[in-house]
Scaffold this motif. Sequence first.
Motif, PDB file in Angstrom:
ATOM      1  N   GLY A  54       0.788  -1.233   0.000  1.00 51.14           N
ATOM      2  CA  GLY A  54       0.000   0.000   0.000  1.00 51.14           C
ATOM      3  C   GLY A  54       0.816   1.278   0.000  1.00 51.14           C
ATOM      4  N   LEU A  55       2.037   1.231  -0.495  1.00 51.39           N
ATOM      5  CA  LEU A  55       2.868   2.430  -0.525  1.00 51.39           C
ATOM      6  C   LEU A  55       2.287   3.453  -1.490  1.00 51.39           C
ATOM      7  CD1 LEU A  55       6.463   0.932  -0.516  1.00 51.39           C
ATOM      8  CD2 LEU A  55       5.359   2.192   1.319  1.00 51.39           C
ATOM      9  N   GLN A  56       2.198   4.671  -1.034  1.00 50.19           N
ATOM     10  CA  GLN A  56       1.712   5.769  -1.848  1.00 50.19           C
ATOM     11  C   GLN A  56       2.203   7.087  -1.256  1.00 50.19           C
ATOM     12  OE1 GLN A  56      -2.580   6.196  -1.708  1.00 50.19           O
ATOM     13  NE2 GLN A  56      -2.657   5.104   0.223  1.00 50.19           N
ATOM     14  N   ILE A  57       1.962   8.167  -1.959  1.00 50.35           N
ATOM     15  CA  ILE A  57       2.334   9.479  -1.441  1.00 50.35           C
ATOM     16  C   ILE A  57       1.168  10.001  -0.619  1.00 50.35           C
ATOM     17  CG2 ILE A  57       2.848  11.860  -2.068  1.00 50.35           C
ATOM     18  CD1 ILE A  57       4.394  10.789  -4.448  1.00 50.35           C
ATOM     19  N   SER A  58       1.467  10.358   0.614  1.00 49.76           N
ATOM     20  CA  SER A  58       0.460  10.875   1.522  1.00 49.76           C
ATOM     21  C   SER A  58       0.800  12.328   1.844  1.00 49.76           C
ATOM     22  CB  SER A  58       0.441  10.022   2.795  1.00 49.76           C
ATOM     23  OG  SER A  58      -0.456  10.555   3.723  1.00 49.76           O
ATOM     24  N   GLU A  59      -0.188  13.177   1.866  1.00 48.27           N
ATOM     25  CA  GLU A  59       0.043  14.610   2.085  1.00 48.27           C
ATOM     26  C   GLU A  59       0.594  14.909   3.481  1.00 48.27           C
ATOM     27  OE1 GLU A  59      -0.016  16.901  -0.234  1.00 48.27           O
ATOM     28  OE2 GLU A  59      -0.591  15.356  -1.671  1.00 48.27           O
ATOM     29  N   GLU A  60       0.165  14.170   4.494  1.00 49.12           N
ATOM     30  CA  GLU A  60       0.583  14.483   5.863  1.00 49.12           C
ATOM     31  C   GLU A  60       1.814  13.700   6.328  1.00 49.12           C
ATOM     32  OE1 GLU A  60      -2.385  11.233   5.782  1.00 49.12           O
ATOM     33  OE2 GLU A  60      -2.562  13.299   5.127  1.00 49.12           O
ATOM     34  N   ALA A  61       2.374  12.843   5.491  1.00 49.67           N
ATOM     35  CA  ALA A  61       3.524  12.021   5.888  1.00 49.67           C
ATOM     36  C   ALA A  61       4.802  12.856   5.941  1.00 49.67           C
ATOM     37  CB  ALA A  61       3.697  10.861   4.923  1.00 49.67           C
ATOM     38  N   LYS A  62       5.727  12.412   6.796  1.00 48.20           N
ATOM     39  CA  LYS A  62       7.022  13.083   6.919  1.00 48.20           C
ATOM     40  C   LYS A  62       7.904  12.696   5.739  1.00 48.20           C
ATOM     41  CE  LYS A  62       7.041  13.324  11.927  1.00 48.20           C
ATOM     42  NZ  LYS A  62       7.738  12.968  13.162  1.00 48.20           N
ATOM     43  N   LEU A  63       8.661  13.684   5.256  1.00 46.46           N
ATOM     44  CA  LEU A  63       9.541  13.453   4.120  1.00 46.46           C
ATOM     45  C   LEU A  63      10.858  12.834   4.585  1.00 46.46           C
ATOM     46  CD1 LEU A  63       9.030  16.743   2.084  1.00 46.46           C
ATOM     47  CD2 LEU A  63       7.999  14.512   1.678  1.00 46.46           C
ATOM     48  N   ALA A  64      11.446  12.025   3.717  1.00 46.94           N
ATOM     49  CA  ALA A  64      12.767  11.434   3.959  1.00 46.94           C
ATOM     50  C   ALA A  64      13.813  12.292   3.257  1.00 46.94           C
ATOM     51  CB  ALA A  64      12.801  10.005   3.437  1.00 46.94           C
ATOM     52  N   ASP A  65      15.066  12.052   3.568  1.00 44.97           N
ATOM     53  CA  ASP A  65      16.175  12.747   2.906  1.00 44.97           C
ATOM     54  C   ASP A  65      16.204  12.298   1.445  1.00 44.97           C
ATOM     55  OD1 ASP A  65      18.646  13.473   1.816  1.00 44.97           O
ATOM     56  OD2 ASP A  65      19.685  13.268   3.731  1.00 44.97           O
ATOM     57  N   GLN A  66      15.877  13.208   0.531  1.00 47.55           N
ATOM     58  CA  GLN A  66      15.735  12.852  -0.878  1.00 47.55           C
ATOM     59  C   GLN A  66      17.050  12.362  -1.481  1.00 47.55           C
ATOM     60  OE1 GLN A  66      14.143  15.949  -3.386  1.00 47.55           O
ATOM     61  NE2 GLN A  66      13.759  14.536  -5.052  1.00 47.55           N
ATOM     62  N   GLY A  67      18.157  13.018  -1.186  1.00 50.37           N
ATOM     63  CA  GLY A  67      19.441  12.607  -1.750  1.00 50.37           C
ATOM     64  C   GLY A  67      19.854  11.227  -1.287  1.00 50.37           C
ATOM     65  N   LYS A  68      19.693  10.979   0.001  1.00 43.34           N
ATOM     66  CA  LYS A  68      20.050   9.670   0.564  1.00 43.34           C
ATOM     67  C   LYS A  68      19.167   8.570  -0.038  1.00 43.34           C
ATOM     68  CE  LYS A  68      20.958   7.779   5.147  1.00 43.34           C
ATOM     69  NZ  LYS A  68      20.849   8.002   6.587  1.00 43.34           N
ATOM     70  N   TYR A  69      17.876   8.865  -0.149  1.00 41.79           N
ATOM     71  CA  TYR A  69      16.933   7.900  -0.709  1.00 41.79           C
ATOM     72  C   TYR A  69      17.280   7.591  -2.162  1.00 41.79           C
ATOM     73  CZ  TYR A  69      12.449   5.804  -2.015  1.00 41.79           C
ATOM     74  OH  TYR A  69      11.464   4.953  -2.474  1.00 41.79           O
ATOM     75  N   GLN A  70      17.535   8.630  -2.957  1.00 38.55           N
ATOM     76  CA  GLN A  70      17.837   8.423  -4.364  1.00 38.55           C
ATOM     77  C   GLN A  70      19.115   7.622  -4.557  1.00 38.55           C
ATOM     78  OE1 GLN A  70      17.774  12.422  -5.929  1.00 38.55           O
ATOM     79  NE2 GLN A  70      15.575  12.372  -6.301  1.00 38.55           N
ATOM     80  N   ARG A  71      20.141   7.893  -3.745  1.00 34.24           N
ATOM     81  CA  ARG A  71      21.394   7.123  -3.858  1.00 34.24           C
ATOM     82  C   ARG A  71      21.154   5.652  -3.550  1.00 34.24           C
ATOM     83  NH1 ARG A  71      23.265  11.823  -1.725  1.00 34.24           N
ATOM     84  NH2 ARG A  71      23.205  11.081   0.415  1.00 34.24           N
ATOM     85  N   LEU A  72      20.364   5.375  -2.495  1.00 33.00           N
ATOM     86  CA  LEU A  72      20.091   3.989  -2.131  1.00 33.00           C
ATOM     87  C   LEU A  72      19.299   3.277  -3.225  1.00 33.00           C
ATOM     88  CD1 LEU A  72      20.089   1.590  -0.197  1.00 33.00           C
ATOM     89  CD2 LEU A  72      18.124   2.619   0.967  1.00 33.00           C
ATOM     90  N   VAL A  73      18.267   3.907  -3.723  1.00 35.77           N
ATOM     91  CA  VAL A  73      17.432   3.266  -4.751  1.00 35.77           C
ATOM     92  C   VAL A  73      18.225   3.063  -6.041  1.00 35.77           C
ATOM     93  CG1 VAL A  73      15.355   3.503  -6.171  1.00 35.77           C
ATOM     94  CG2 VAL A  73      15.268   4.051  -3.735  1.00 35.77           C
ATOM     95  N   GLU A  74      19.079   4.010  -6.398  1.00 37.06           N
ATOM     96  CA  GLU A  74      19.922   3.839  -7.590  1.00 37.06           C
ATOM     97  C   GLU A  74      20.829   2.624  -7.443  1.00 37.06           C
ATOM     98  OE1 GLU A  74      21.811   7.650  -7.907  1.00 37.06           O
ATOM     99  OE2 GLU A  74      20.032   8.592  -8.756  1.00 37.06           O
ATOM    100  N   LYS A  75      21.366   2.413  -6.249  1.00 41.80           N
ATOM    101  CA  LYS A  75      22.206   1.230  -6.016  1.00 41.80           C
ATOM    102  C   LYS A  75      21.382  -0.046  -6.099  1.00 41.80           C
ATOM    103  CE  LYS A  75      25.658   3.666  -3.453  1.00 41.80           C
ATOM    104  NZ  LYS A  75      26.572   3.716  -2.366  1.00 41.80           N
ATOM    105  N   LEU A  76      20.161  -0.008  -5.593  1.00 46.00           N
ATOM    106  CA  LEU A  76      19.295  -1.186  -5.663  1.00 46.00           C
ATOM    107  C   LEU A  76      18.898  -1.487  -7.112  1.00 46.00           C
ATOM    108  CD1 LEU A  76      17.029  -0.545  -2.555  1.00 46.00           C
ATOM    109  CD2 LEU A  76      18.893  -2.210  -2.763  1.00 46.00           C
ATOM    110  N   ILE A  77      18.702  -0.448  -7.912  1.00 45.59           N
ATOM    111  CA  ILE A  77      18.393  -0.659  -9.335  1.00 45.59           C
ATOM    112  C   ILE A  77      19.555  -1.380 -10.013  1.00 45.59           C
ATOM    113  CG2 ILE A  77      18.081   0.518 -11.552  1.00 45.59           C
ATOM    114  CD1 ILE A  77      16.452   2.663  -9.987  1.00 45.59           C
TER     115      ILE A  77
END
Length: 193
Positions: A54-77
């Motif tokens: 059920g992952l989705q974008i929620s308006e009231e959710a706290k944001l994660a560190d975008q740079g850290k997240y993108q680096r991790l996901v790029e490595k997983l790709i």
Amino acid sequence: MKNLGNLKYFLGIEVLRSEGGIFLRQKKYILDILVETGLIDCKPADTPILVNHGLQISEEAKLADQGKYQRLVEKLIYLSHTRPDIAYAVGVVSQFMHRPQKDHFEAALRIVRYLKGTVEHGIMFRKNKHRGVYGFTDANWASNPIDRKSTAGYFTFVEGNLVTWRSKKQKVVALSSAEAEFRGIRSGLIEIL
């Protein structure tokens, strides 16, 4: 040109040869990710993603560190080149690169925890008696709660060896599960052809 012998390691991919065939894995790459994320001593997860996540974008959710997240996901790709078992989960978390939230980052870390328990996994290419090309497809219907698009996946074997795999959200909204399945079959057939 100089002959350096049989390939053993290339761009983070280990190449192990035996009488049974050739085995590709990214053990060192996984260990580097575990160290970088601080999960080297974590308890492994049983699956790369929760069922009905059920992952989705929620308006009231706290944001994660975008740079850290993108680096991790790029490595997983990149890691999914030798790990078809994480392809779907990586596809899900990669949908949130533009605005990652805490839940998305936790899902990406779950993939890393799954990798901790499966660090030795990879792909084996064997010489065998199977001849021909085989493909398998599957799709779910309207699984994305935001846009109601389906996700389809396929994998193909050439002479008994897994050579391609993919999991991707379909471009249009399917009106039935049969339509979602047919669109998934189309993607698999295009790959085979």
